[in-house]
Design a protein around this motif. Structure first.
Motif, short mmCIF file in Angstrom:
data_model
loop_
_atom_site.label_atom_id
_atom_site.label_comp_id
_atom_site.label_asym_id
_atom_site.label_seq_id
_atom_site.Cartn_x
_atom_site.Cartn_y
_atom_site.Cartn_z
N VAL A 1 28.05 48.84 33.69
CA VAL A 1 29.01 49.41 32.72
C VAL A 1 30.29 49.60 33.05
N GLY A 2 30.32 50.25 34.43
CA GLY A 2 31.76 50.45 34.98
C GLY A 2 32.50 49.29 34.97
N ASN A 3 31.97 47.94 35.12
CA ASN A 3 32.77 46.89 35.02
C ASN A 3 33.18 46.56 33.63
N VAL A 4 32.53 46.87 32.67
CA VAL A 4 32.80 46.76 31.54
C VAL A 4 34.10 47.63 31.10
N PHE A 5 33.76 48.77 31.33
CA PHE A 5 34.77 49.91 31.30
C PHE A 5 36.09 49.38 32.04
N LEU A 6 36.12 48.85 33.20
CA LEU A 6 37.35 48.31 33.96
C LEU A 6 38.12 47.43 33.00
N GLY B 1 39.50 53.51 40.92
CA GLY B 1 39.33 52.67 42.40
C GLY B 1 39.32 51.04 42.21
N HIS B 2 39.90 50.58 40.90
CA HIS B 2 40.32 49.16 40.59
C HIS B 2 41.72 49.01 40.65
N HIS B 3 42.06 47.92 41.60
CA HIS B 3 43.73 47.78 41.75
C HIS B 3 44.06 46.38 41.41
N GLY B 4 44.95 45.91 40.95
CA GLY B 4 45.34 44.40 40.52
C GLY B 4 45.06 44.21 39.21
N PRO B 5 45.64 43.04 38.82
CA PRO B 5 45.44 42.73 37.39
C PRO B 5 44.15 41.72 36.95
N TYR B 6 43.40 41.52 37.90
CA TYR B 6 42.21 40.78 37.34
C TYR B 6 41.03 41.61 37.27
N ASP B 7 40.13 41.10 36.64
CA ASP B 7 38.67 41.47 36.33
C ASP B 7 37.72 41.68 37.55
N PRO B 8 36.99 42.87 37.57
CA PRO B 8 36.35 43.32 38.76
C PRO B 8 35.19 41.62 38.92
N PHE B 9 35.16 41.10 40.18
CA PHE B 9 34.27 40.23 40.32
C PHE B 9 33.41 40.66 41.57
#
Length: 223
Positions: free
Chosen positions: A194-199, A215-223
């Motif tokens: 759910v956190g990944n989808v939110f980001l 806590g997510h930095h940069g233009p790319y999706d969390p992987f």
């Protein structure tokens, strides 16, 4: 691996390496979705150390997101540069079309193909060729909506696969009937999903600053 574009992290590469290290001599690894060979090279070098081989399956679809023939050229060049031409066998085609006619057994399955629910669930059916206790590693699990939906359907609610662990979005399963504890361990990964989808929603809305607050930095999706 670091010289080849892709989303596989160092921790995930270690997870692939360790999975191959558990295989016996003469084993075969099947990889679905190879792109330019970032993960294939990890699998190939690990396979060489134990006397195994890798079958890399990719359709090399044309288009901006996939690259088509030019991506295949890069894949083959990267495999050659890594000295793995004798370890890695390339099979060009759609995994969903190859699967019904596949007869060769293998001992390890790595799935990183198309991430929609239907393709992913079909790719899981390649596990028919795995022995009991054989391992399946799935990239973008608990990150991609399609892959996560397939995992909830076939792992959480199914009776064939047992969840073991993960390195961020690379999850490891085994062909073994799950018990209640195994199912609860799958459900425990859902808050992270759910956190990944939110980001991802924040990134689609171009709210990178807000994503940074979480806590997510940069233009790319969390992987």
């Amino acid at each position: 691996m670091a010289e080849i574009p892709g989303w596989l992290t160092e921790g995930q590469a270690r997870m692939l390496w360790d999975a191959v290290q558990r295989l016996p001599a003469g084993a075969t690894v099947v990889e679905i979705g190879s792109h330019q060979g970032r993960s294939t090279i990890v699998l190939g070098h690990a396979a060489r150390t134990v006397g195994a081989t890798v079958v890399a399956i990719d359709a090399f679809v044309d288009g901006r997101l996939f690259g088509g023939a030019s991506t295949r050229d890069l894949f083959e060049a990267n495999i050659a540069a890594a000295g793995l031409e004798d370890v890695v066998e390339l099979v060009v085609g759609y995994s969903t079309r190859l699967r019904p006619h596949w007869t060769r057994p293998f001992e390890l399955l790595y799935v990183d193909g198309k991430h929609d629910y239907w393709t992913y669930v079909d790719d899981l059916r390649w596990s028919t060729h795995l022995p009991e206790g054989g391992e399946i590693l799935v990239h973008d699990c608990f990150s991609s909506i399609g892959v996560t939906a397939g995992t909830l359907d076939k792992v959480l609610l199914g009776s064939r696969y047992r969840y073991l662990d993960r390195s961020r979005s690379l999850a490891r399963f085994t062909v073994r009937r799950p018990d209640l504890t195994d199912r609860l361990r799958v459900a425990a990964q859902l808050p992270w999903f759910v956190g990944n989808v939110f980001l991802k929603v924040l990134l689609r809305l171009r709210l990178r600053t807000v994503a940074g607050w979480f806590g997510h930095h940069g233009p790319y999706d969390p992987f």
